[in-house]
Write a protein that holds these residues in place. Structure first.
Motif, mmCIF file in Angstrom:
data_model
loop_
_atom_site.group_PDB
_atom_site.id
_atom_site.type_symbol
_atom_site.label_atom_id
_atom_site.label_comp_id
_atom_site.label_asym_id
_atom_site.label_seq_id
_atom_site.Cartn_x
_atom_site.Cartn_y
_atom_site.Cartn_z
ATOM 1 N N ALA A 1 0.856 -1.182 0.000
ATOM 2 C CA ALA A 1 0.000 0.000 0.000
ATOM 3 C C ALA A 1 0.891 1.230 0.000
ATOM 4 N N VAL A 2 0.361 2.315 -0.510
ATOM 5 C CA VAL A 2 1.069 3.588 -0.542
ATOM 6 C C VAL A 2 0.204 4.634 0.153
ATOM 7 N N GLY A 3 0.793 5.348 1.114
ATOM 8 C CA GLY A 3 0.116 6.465 1.750
ATOM 9 C C GLY A 3 -0.800 6.087 2.885
ATOM 10 N N GLU A 4 -1.394 7.131 3.461
ATOM 11 C CA GLU A 4 -2.343 7.023 4.555
ATOM 12 C C GLU A 4 -3.123 8.326 4.614
ATOM 13 N N GLY A 5 -4.139 8.380 5.456
ATOM 14 C CA GLY A 5 -4.931 9.585 5.566
ATOM 15 C C GLY A 5 -4.163 10.736 6.197
ATOM 16 N N GLY A 6 -4.399 11.946 5.712
ATOM 17 C CA GLY A 6 -3.744 13.122 6.275
ATOM 18 C C GLY A 6 -3.497 14.193 5.240
ATOM 19 N N ARG A 7 -2.765 15.223 5.639
ATOM 20 C CA ARG A 7 -2.487 16.357 4.755
ATOM 21 C C ARG A 7 -1.007 16.535 4.441
ATOM 22 N N GLY A 8 -0.150 15.753 5.069
ATOM 23 C CA GLY A 8 1.276 15.896 4.853
ATOM 24 C C GLY A 8 1.741 15.193 3.592
ATOM 25 N N ASP A 9 3.052 15.274 3.346
ATOM 26 C CA ASP A 9 3.630 14.583 2.203
ATOM 27 C C ASP A 9 3.393 13.084 2.340
ATOM 28 N N GLY A 10 2.918 12.466 1.270
ATOM 29 C CA GLY A 10 2.660 11.042 1.296
ATOM 30 C C GLY A 10 1.357 10.659 1.967
ATOM 31 N N GLN A 11 0.545 11.640 2.317
ATOM 32 C CA GLN A 11 -0.759 11.384 2.932
ATOM 33 C C GLN A 11 -1.858 11.866 1.995
ATOM 34 N N PHE A 12 -3.052 11.256 2.117
ATOM 35 C CA PHE A 12 -4.140 11.542 1.183
ATOM 36 C C PHE A 12 -5.425 11.930 1.898
ATOM 37 N N ASN A 13 -6.227 12.678 1.146
ATOM 38 C CA ASN A 13 -7.588 12.983 1.549
ATOM 39 C C ASN A 13 -8.471 12.737 0.325
ATOM 40 N N GLU A 14 -9.007 11.528 0.254
ATOM 41 C CA GLU A 14 -9.856 11.071 -0.853
ATOM 42 C C GLU A 14 -9.123 11.075 -2.202
ATOM 43 N N PRO A 15 -8.140 10.210 -2.347
ATOM 44 C CA PRO A 15 -7.477 10.062 -3.660
ATOM 45 C C PRO A 15 -8.441 9.455 -4.675
ATOM 46 N N THR A 16 -8.500 10.054 -5.861
ATOM 47 C CA THR A 16 -9.488 9.622 -6.851
ATOM 48 C C THR A 16 -8.915 8.900 -8.061
ATOM 49 N N ASP A 17 -7.641 9.134 -8.386
ATOM 50 C CA ASP A 17 -7.101 8.499 -9.589
ATOM 51 C C ASP A 17 -5.603 8.330 -9.456
ATOM 52 N N VAL A 18 -5.054 7.425 -10.278
ATOM 53 C CA VAL A 18 -3.631 7.104 -10.256
ATOM 54 C C VAL A 18 -3.127 6.928 -11.686
ATOM 55 N N ALA A 19 -1.829 7.129 -11.875
ATOM 56 C CA ALA A 19 -1.190 6.907 -13.171
ATOM 57 C C ALA A 19 0.271 6.596 -12.940
ATOM 58 N N LEU A 20 0.906 5.945 -13.918
ATOM 59 C CA LEU A 20 2.320 5.601 -13.862
ATOM 60 C C LEU A 20 3.039 6.202 -15.058
ATOM 61 N N ASP A 21 4.266 6.696 -14.840
ATOM 62 C CA ASP A 21 5.045 7.177 -15.972
ATOM 63 C C ASP A 21 6.008 6.088 -16.430
ATOM 64 N N ALA A 22 6.811 6.383 -17.455
ATOM 65 C CA ALA A 22 7.694 5.384 -18.048
ATOM 66 C C ALA A 22 8.769 4.907 -17.092
ATOM 67 N N ALA A 23 9.086 5.714 -16.082
ATOM 68 C CA ALA A 23 10.087 5.336 -15.094
ATOM 69 C C ALA A 23 9.485 4.558 -13.927
ATOM 70 N N GLY A 24 8.177 4.281 -13.980
ATOM 71 C CA GLY A 24 7.535 3.516 -12.934
ATOM 72 C C GLY A 24 7.121 4.325 -11.728
ATOM 73 N N ARG A 25 7.171 5.654 -11.836
ATOM 74 C CA ARG A 25 6.744 6.486 -10.714
ATOM 75 C C ARG A 25 5.225 6.608 -10.699
ATOM 76 N N LEU A 26 4.683 6.633 -9.502
ATOM 77 C CA LEU A 26 3.241 6.655 -9.299
ATOM 78 C C LEU A 26 2.759 8.080 -9.038
ATOM 79 N N TYR A 27 1.724 8.492 -9.779
ATOM 80 C CA TYR A 27 1.091 9.800 -9.587
ATOM 81 C C TYR A 27 -0.305 9.570 -8.999
ATOM 82 N N VAL A 28 -0.645 10.348 -7.987
ATOM 83 C CA VAL A 28 -1.922 10.192 -7.300
ATOM 84 C C VAL A 28 -2.650 11.525 -7.265
ATOM 85 N N VAL A 29 -3.908 11.519 -7.724
ATOM 86 C CA VAL A 29 -4.752 12.708 -7.602
ATOM 87 C C VAL A 29 -5.295 12.729 -6.175
ATOM 88 N N ASP A 30 -4.721 13.603 -5.358
ATOM 89 C CA ASP A 30 -5.086 13.738 -3.947
ATOM 90 C C ASP A 30 -6.182 14.799 -3.867
#
Length: 341
Positions: free
Chosen positions: A50-79
């Motif tokens: 799993a990635v992240g947890e609830g909250g407002r800091g770096d690496g924390q989420f408040n209702e993430p709605t979407d995700v995507a990956l780039d060519a280098a395998g990095r994960l993008y999260v719509v927080d």
């Protein structure tokens, strides 16, 4: 919030790293997930992290709605409720974030969907503002689509996004009950669907996926079904039934390299899996907070390492699942998507 702000030397090194990673990813794409050329189907999913947890800091989420990956395998999260996009290294460590609240210019109000093209431009839809922002790989805002008086290029509650092999951007324009294709200039070159319940009509489409031939799979959320269109926008068929429990408000859809279909069956708090011909294979998860549970599963992204990333929206975490594959048995191949309506 943390931002990526490298100097010139760092930028050059980052670009070289990204280009090499993209080349490796491109060459790896010729090899199937199972290590052979023969198409395979998912046999199961298992939780691996799993990635992240609830909250407002770096690496924390408040209702993430979407995700995507780039060519280098990095994960993008719509927080979404934190009004930003966060990026993570392949191992799940926080990298950077970008986006800011605002009703004008580059401002975000209700970010919803995300996609990344072959040039590593990042696109983010803003549901409330009715626009789509484009960013570069460093998270720098570039331009906005949808701020025009032309009816075709205006959006109403834009939701999920996808990019095809030709670099076209596909938008699930939910409030207009359409899916729209945009070229590199931001011009609408194709519109698919309009409001209704018949085949080919849409009701609040939430997401779109594009296969290697240019055919579409649309999460027709308001009609609680998937719809399939050819590359010209002609309706092919629809699918709403799984294992006796109908799909309920599917929020997201993605494809693996074999064309197998993964669906966030959001109203049922699970992920439903179909093969490329629309046969239901299995469903994973149920309502709850555990590693095998979901609470309003949202966006999906499939990685080259057989990992499926699921935005578990109301649990404020990104679930990481691994897909287990098998070779299909000998069966008579039915017409594509055999369960209409």
């Amino acid at each position: 919030m943390a931002r990526l702000a490298p100097g010139n030397a760092e930028k050059k090194q980052a670009v070289v790293t990204i280009i090499v990673a993209a080349a490796l990813a491109s060459s790896a794409a010729a090899v199937t997930v199972g290590g052979g050329d023969r198409p395979q189907v998912p046999a199961g999913l298992r939780a691996v992290g799993a990635v992240g947890e609830g909250g407002r800091g770096d690496g924390q989420f408040n209702e993430p709605t979407d995700v995507a990956l780039d060519a280098a395998g990095r994960l993008y999260v719509v927080d979404s409720r934190n009004v930003r996009v966060q990026r993570f290294f392949p191992r799940g460590d926080f990298d950077t974030s970008f986006g800011r609240f605002g009703w004008e210019g580059e401002g975000l109000v209700s970010p919803r969907g995300i996609a990344i093209d072959q040039e590593l431009y990042v696109y983010v839809s803003d549901r409330e503002r009715g626009v789509i922002h484009q960013y570069d790989i460093y998270g720098k805002y570039l331009k906005t689509y949808g701020q025009t008086k032309k009816v075709a290029t205006q959006f109403e509650q834009p939701a999920g996004l996808a990019v095809d092999n030709l670099g076209n951007l596909w938008v699930a324009d939910a409030g207009n009950h359409k899916v729209k294709r945009l070229n590199a200039l931001g011009e609408v070159t194709l519109e698919v669907g309009y409001y209704g319940t018949d085949l080919g009509k849409l009701n609040l489409p939430a997401a779109v996926a594009v296969d290697k031939t240019g055919s579409l799979v649309v999460a027709d959320a308001g009609n609680s079904r998937l719809q399939f269109f050819d590359r010209f926008g002609n309706a092919v068929n629809a699918l709403r039934q799984t294992d006796g429990a109908a799909l309920r408000s599917p929020f997201a859809v993605c494809l693996d390299r074999f064309g197998n279909i993964f669906v966030s069956d959001t109203g049922n708090d699970r992920v439903a899996v179909f093969d490329a011909d629309g046969r239901f294979l299995f469903a994973y998860g149920k309502f709850g907070r555990g590693e095998k549970n979901f609470n309003h599963p949202g966006g999906l992204a499939f990685g080259s390492d057989r990992k499926l990333y699921v935005a578990d929206t109301y649990n404020n975490v990104i679930k990481v699942l691994e897909v287990e594959y098998r070779f299909p048995g000998r069966v008579e191949k039915p017409p594509r998507i055999p369960s209409p309506q």
